[in-house]
Design a protein around this motif. Structure first.
Motif, mmCIF file in Angstrom:
data_model
loop_
_atom_site.group_PDB
_atom_site.id
_atom_site.type_symbol
_atom_site.label_atom_id
_atom_site.label_comp_id
_atom_site.label_asym_id
_atom_site.label_seq_id
_atom_site.Cartn_x
_atom_site.Cartn_y
_atom_site.Cartn_z
ATOM 1 N N GLY A 249 38.468 38.238 35.067
ATOM 2 C CA GLY A 249 37.363 38.536 35.957
ATOM 3 C C GLY A 249 37.730 39.566 37.000
ATOM 4 O O GLY A 249 38.756 40.247 36.904
ATOM 5 N N SER A 250 36.870 39.656 38.019
ATOM 6 C CA SER A 250 37.054 40.629 39.092
ATOM 7 C C SER A 250 37.714 39.935 40.272
ATOM 8 O O SER A 250 37.137 39.007 40.855
ATOM 9 N N PRO A 251 38.926 40.351 40.660
ATOM 10 C CA PRO A 251 39.636 39.665 41.745
ATOM 11 C C PRO A 251 38.962 39.893 43.094
ATOM 12 O O PRO A 251 38.468 40.980 43.388
ATOM 13 N N LEU A 252 38.959 38.847 43.904
ATOM 14 C CA LEU A 252 38.400 38.937 45.247
ATOM 15 C C LEU A 252 39.497 39.296 46.241
ATOM 16 O O LEU A 252 40.677 38.992 46.037
ATOM 17 N N SER A 253 39.109 39.930 47.338
ATOM 18 C CA SER A 253 40.047 40.256 48.411
ATOM 19 C C SER A 253 40.510 38.967 49.082
ATOM 20 O O SER A 253 39.929 37.897 48.895
ATOM 21 N N TRP A 254 41.571 39.090 49.922
ATOM 22 C CA TRP A 254 42.053 37.905 50.600
ATOM 23 C C TRP A 254 40.989 37.331 51.533
ATOM 24 O O TRP A 254 40.783 36.116 51.601
ATOM 25 N N GLU A 255 40.281 38.167 52.261
ATOM 26 C CA GLU A 255 39.249 37.677 53.167
ATOM 27 C C GLU A 255 38.161 36.925 52.401
ATOM 28 O O GLU A 255 37.677 35.880 52.842
ATOM 29 N N GLU A 256 37.768 37.451 51.242
ATOM 30 C CA GLU A 256 36.776 36.762 50.422
ATOM 31 C C GLU A 256 37.336 35.453 49.875
ATOM 32 O O GLU A 256 36.660 34.417 49.855
ATOM 33 N N GLY B 52 48.445 44.728 33.352
ATOM 34 C CA GLY B 52 47.498 44.355 32.309
ATOM 35 C C GLY B 52 46.595 43.196 32.664
ATOM 36 O O GLY B 52 45.665 42.885 31.933
ATOM 37 N N HIS B 53 46.891 42.525 33.772
ATOM 38 C CA HIS B 53 46.030 41.441 34.253
ATOM 39 C C HIS B 53 45.984 41.504 35.772
ATOM 40 O O HIS B 53 47.026 41.642 36.423
ATOM 41 N N PRO B 54 44.797 41.394 36.373
ATOM 42 C CA PRO B 54 44.679 41.573 37.822
ATOM 43 C C PRO B 54 45.300 40.454 38.646
ATOM 44 O O PRO B 54 45.483 40.607 39.854
ATOM 45 N N ARG B 55 45.628 39.322 38.015
ATOM 46 C CA ARG B 55 46.174 38.178 38.756
ATOM 47 C C ARG B 55 47.416 38.554 39.552
ATOM 48 O O ARG B 55 47.593 38.122 40.689
ATOM 49 N N PHE B 56 48.280 39.365 38.971
ATOM 50 C CA PHE B 56 49.604 39.556 39.552
ATOM 51 C C PHE B 56 49.581 40.377 40.840
ATOM 52 O O PHE B 56 50.186 39.997 41.846
#
Length: 640
Positions: free
Chosen positions: A7-14, A184-188
Motif C-alpha cells: 500500500g501507500s505508506p503514511l508519514s509519521w505524523e499521520e 522494493g517495498h516501502p515498509r523499510f
C-alpha cells in the motif's frame, strides 16, 4: 522482517494520529482470533528455518569486497519460480531490510520425522546454490552476521553518498546511505524514517572499541565525552545484520506457551554459542554479537521514555527497546519467575480480560501494545476486525524479541507457533544446520521429558548482557537451572503445593546457579547437559543409520563449540584480523583485511577445511533431494 503489507505508506505524523486506532482494533482482532482458535488441537510438529544472506562483490584487482545492492533484482528472479509453481519450489525467498540482503526458507516446512534432520543442510545448500546461479562473475552470496566494513567509505557497490542534512533522507545517517535500504517495498524506508522521527533524533548505537596496542582515541566519529566508542547512527547497522531463526508449530496453544517459556532461558546461551559479529563499522569491538546493535538501531523511545528527560504528557518510562529480550513468561509454570516490573497498557489489559483472555497472555499482549505503530499504509487503516489481523500484526511484528509467540494466521491451516530468534548466522550450511537441528531436538526433549529450564526473567536478562561480551562462550558464567528434571520444583512453581512453595522455595536462588556454556551443553557432575539429554531421548527412538550419523555430527559440533575445542565465529574472525599482515594493532579492519577475510570465508563455504572453526567436517553426507518418504509428510505452505 515480519508483516509486509502492500500500500501507500503514511508519514509519521499521520501514523502517530492513527496509532490509537491501530492499537484498539489490533486488540479486537486478537480477541476474535483467540476466541476462534483457543481450543484448536492436534496440530503436528512442523518447523522451518530462516537464513538471511548478503550479496558481496569482489574486486580482485583492487583487493576490495563490497556489498552488492542488487537484492531486488536477484529476488525478482528467485520469486519467478514461486510464481510459476507455488507448491513445487524447494525454497521461498523474501526481501529483508537492506538492498544487499535476501532471506531464504524451505519451500515447505519440515515435520516430526527424525529423518527430516538429514535434509536440512541439503536444503540450505540448495538455497545457496540457487542464488549463486543468478550471480555474475565476481559476485557471491555469504552467510555472515555483520559485514565488517558496513558504514565505512565506499562499502557498497554501487557507491552512494550519505545525506545527513537532507530532510528527505529516511536515515539522515553519516555512514549508511538510503540507497542501501531495500527499495522494493516501502515498509523499510518508512520504518527507518518513522522510528527516527518518533524518537526525535537519529538512533544512537554505541559499542566499546577493542583497545589494542596502537588504538587511537578518540575513535573516528565517537560521541563527545566517549572517546572509546564506535558510534553508528542508522537502523541499517542493526537491521542490516543477518541472523538464523527457527519457527515451530505446536499441537495447541498451551504447548506453544510452554515452548515459549522453556526456550527463553536458552536464548542467551545460544547467542553466546553462535557469537559471530565482533567487527562493526570497520573496528574490532568488545562485543561478539549483533543483539544490542539491532536493539539500539530500532529504539524509537523518546528521551522521556528512556529516562533521559522529564516525561511529557502521555509518555511512560519504557525500560527496553522494542527489539530486546522477552519480559514475561506465558505459561502457569513461568508465572512465579516473572520478577521484573512489566509495563503494560492497563486499559488494553482489562479489555483483553473482558474478551476472555487469561491474565498471563493478556499482560503479554498489553505489554507489546505499549508501542506505537511505526509503519502504516493508507489502504490498511480500515479493516474487518472479525476476519483481519493486520492491525494486530502491525504491533506484534515490530516487537522484535528473543522469542515470538505467533497466533495462527486467519483462514489458514497453520497452528499456534513459537519463533526462536537469538542465533547469529554462521559461515557454512553445516554449522547453521547443526544449530537449527540442535534447537529443534531440544524442543522434542523438553516436551518428552517435561523438562523445566525456568529461572527468573531478571537472570535471563543478565545472561543476555553477558552473552554478547568478547569470548563469552568460554569466559562467562551464566545462570541456569540446577535440576531441569525437578518435577517438584515444577509443581511448586505451578502453585500445586502452596506449603512447599512457602517453606522450601521462598528463595528461588536454590533452583539455579552459575555455569559455563560447556557445562550447560555438555554437562558436569551435578548437571546432565543438554546434549546428553538429547542422546538419551534419541536412544529411545527408531533412527535410521544415515539420520543417526548426521545428528551425531551436529551434536559433536555443538559440544566442541561449547567446550572451546573449536572457536566461535566471532573468535575466529578476531584471530584472522589480528594475525593479518596488514593489521597495525590499531583495532581497524582495513579494505585489504576485509577482502582477505571475506575471500577466506567464501573458500570455507565452498568446502575448504578450517579445523579451528569446524573441526574435522564442514558438511554431512545429507541428501541433496528430499526423499519421497519425507515428501509425503510435508504439507503445503512454509512454517513462517
Amino acid at each position: 522482517m515480519g508483516l509486509l503489507s502492500e500500500g501507500s505508506p503514511l508519514s509519521w505524523e499521520e501514523t502517530k494520529k492513527l496509532s490509537p486506532h491501530v492499537r484498539e482494533h489490533g486488540i479486537e482482532q486478537f480477541i476474535h482470533l483467540y476466541a476462534r482458535l483457543r481450543d484448536r488441537q492436534g496440530d503436528v510438529l512442523k518447523w522451518g528455518d530462516e537464513v538471511e544472506y548478503m550479496l558481496v562483490k569482489f574486486d580482485d584487482k583492487n583487493k576490495t569486497a563490497k556489498l552488492s545492492l542488487r537484492a531486488q533484482e536477484v529476488l525478482d528472479a528467485l520469486n519467478e519460480k514461486e510464481r510459476l509453481d507455488p507448491y513445487g519450489v524447494k525454497s521461498l525467498w523474501r526481501p529483508e531490510y537492506s538492498a544487499y540482503m535476501v532471506e531464504g526458507t524451505p519451500g515447505k516446512p519440515f515435520g516430526g520425522l527424525l529423518a527430516h534432520f538429514n535434509v536440512v543442510e541439503a536444503n540450505m545448500r540448495y538455497r545457496r546454490q540457487e542464488v549463486t546461479n543468478l550471480l555474475p562473475p565476481g559476485e557471491t552470496i555469504v552467510s555472515i552476521t555483520a559485514f565488517p566494513r558496513l558504514g565505512c567509505p565506499k562499502f557498497s557497490h554501487p557507491e552512494y553518498k550519505t545525506r545527513p542534512d537532507d530532510p528527505d533522507s529516511a536515515a539522515q545517517s553519516n555512514y549508511f546511505p538510503d540507497e542501501a535500504i531495500y527499495a522494493g517495498h516501502p515498509r523499510f524506508k518508512t520504518l527507518t524514517r518513522n522510528i527516527r522521527q518518533r524518537r526525535g533524533e537519529k538512533v544512537s548505537i554505541k559499542l566499546k572499541v577493542f583497545k589494542d596496542e596502537n588504538t587511537k582515541l578518540p575513535v573516528e566519529g565517537s560521541p563527545p565525552g566517549e572517546p572509546d566508542v564506535v558510534h553508528m547512527d542508522a537502523m541499517g547497522f542493526g537491521m542490516g545484520c543477518c541472523c538464523l531463526q527457527v519457527t515451530f508449530q505446536a499441537c495447541n496453544i498451551n504447548e506453544a506457551r510452554t515452548l515459549y517459556d522453556q526456550l527463553a532461558p536458552l536464548c542467551p546461551i545460544m547467542l553466546a554459542l553462535t557469537a559471530a559479529s565482533p567487527v562493526h563499522r570497520g573496528y574490532l569491538t568488545e562485543s561478539d554479537c549483533r543483539w544490542n546493535v539491532i536493539s539500539a538501531s530500532v529504539d524509537c523511545r523518546t528521551p522521556g521514555e528512556r529516562g533521559e528527560a522529564p516525561l511529557k504528557p502521555g509518555e511512560i518510562r519504557i525500560p527496553k527497546s522494542r527489539y530486546d529480550s522477552i519480559d514475561s513468561y506465558l505459561s502457569e509454570a513461568g508465572k512465579d519467575y516473572n520478577d521484573i516490573p512489566l509495563i503494560y497498557d492497563e486499559a488494553i489489559y482489562n479489555r483483553l480480560l473482558k474478551g476472555g483472555i487469561d491474565p498471563l497472555l493478556a499482560q503479554h499482549v498489553a505489554h507489546l501494545f505499549i508501542r506505537d505503530s511505526v509503519s502504516l499504509f493508507s489502504e490498511k487503516v480500515h479493516q474487518n476486525d472479525e476476519e483481519d489481523t493486520d492491525h494486530f500484526e502491525n504491533i506484534q511484528s515490530t516487537n522484535w524479541q528473543t522469542m515470538r509467540f505467533k497466533p495462527p494466521p486467519p483462514n489458514s491451516s497453520i497452528g499456534w507457533r513459537v519463533e526462536f530468534r537469538p542465533c547469529e548466522l554462521q559461515i557454512t550450511d553445516f554449522e547453521n544446520a547443526a544449530i537449527v537441528c540442535f534447537v529443534v531436538l531440544l524442543t522434542r526433549v523438553i516436551l518428552s521429558y517435561q523438562l523445566n529450564f525456568l529461572i527468573p526473567i531478571s537472570k535471563v536478562d543478565e545472561n543476555m548482557h553477558k552473552a554478547q561480551k568478547r569470548n563469552a562462550c568460554q569466559s562467562e558464567l551464566f545462570w541456569f537451572r540446577k535440576d531441569v528434571r525437578d518435577k517438584e520444583a515444577c509443581d511448586c512453581a505451578n502453585g500445586k503445593d502452596s506449603d512447599k512453595k512457602q517453606n522450601e522455595c521462598k528463595k528461588m536462588e536454590c533452583e539455579y546457579e552459575l555455569m559455563t556454556v560447556d557445562q550447560i551443553i555438555n554437562g558436569k557432575e551435578t548437571f546432565p547437559g543438554l546434549v546428553p539429554l538429547i542422546h538419551s531421548y534419541l536412544a529411545s527412538m527408531d533412527v535410521d543409520t544415515d539420520t543417526h550419523c548426521t545428528i551425531q555430527q551436529y551434536l559433536r559440533f555443538i559440544q566442541k563449540r561449547a567446550s572451546g575445542e573449536i572457536l566461535t565465529m566471532a573468535s575466529w574472525i578476531r584471530k584472522e584480523v589480528v594475525n593479518h599482515p596488514e593489521y597495525k594493532k590499531d583495532s581497524i579492519v582495513t579494505e585489504r583485511i576485509n577482502y582477505d577475510l571475506l575471500k577466506k570465508i567464501k573458500d570455507i563455504e565452498e568446502g575448504a577445511p578450517c579445523p579451528e572453526l569446524l573441526g574435522s567436517a564442514n558438511k554431512t553426507k545429507t541428501q541433496d533431494n528430499i526423499p519421497s518418504a519425507i515428501v509425503k509428510h510435508l504439507t503445503n505452505g512454509a512454517c513462517s
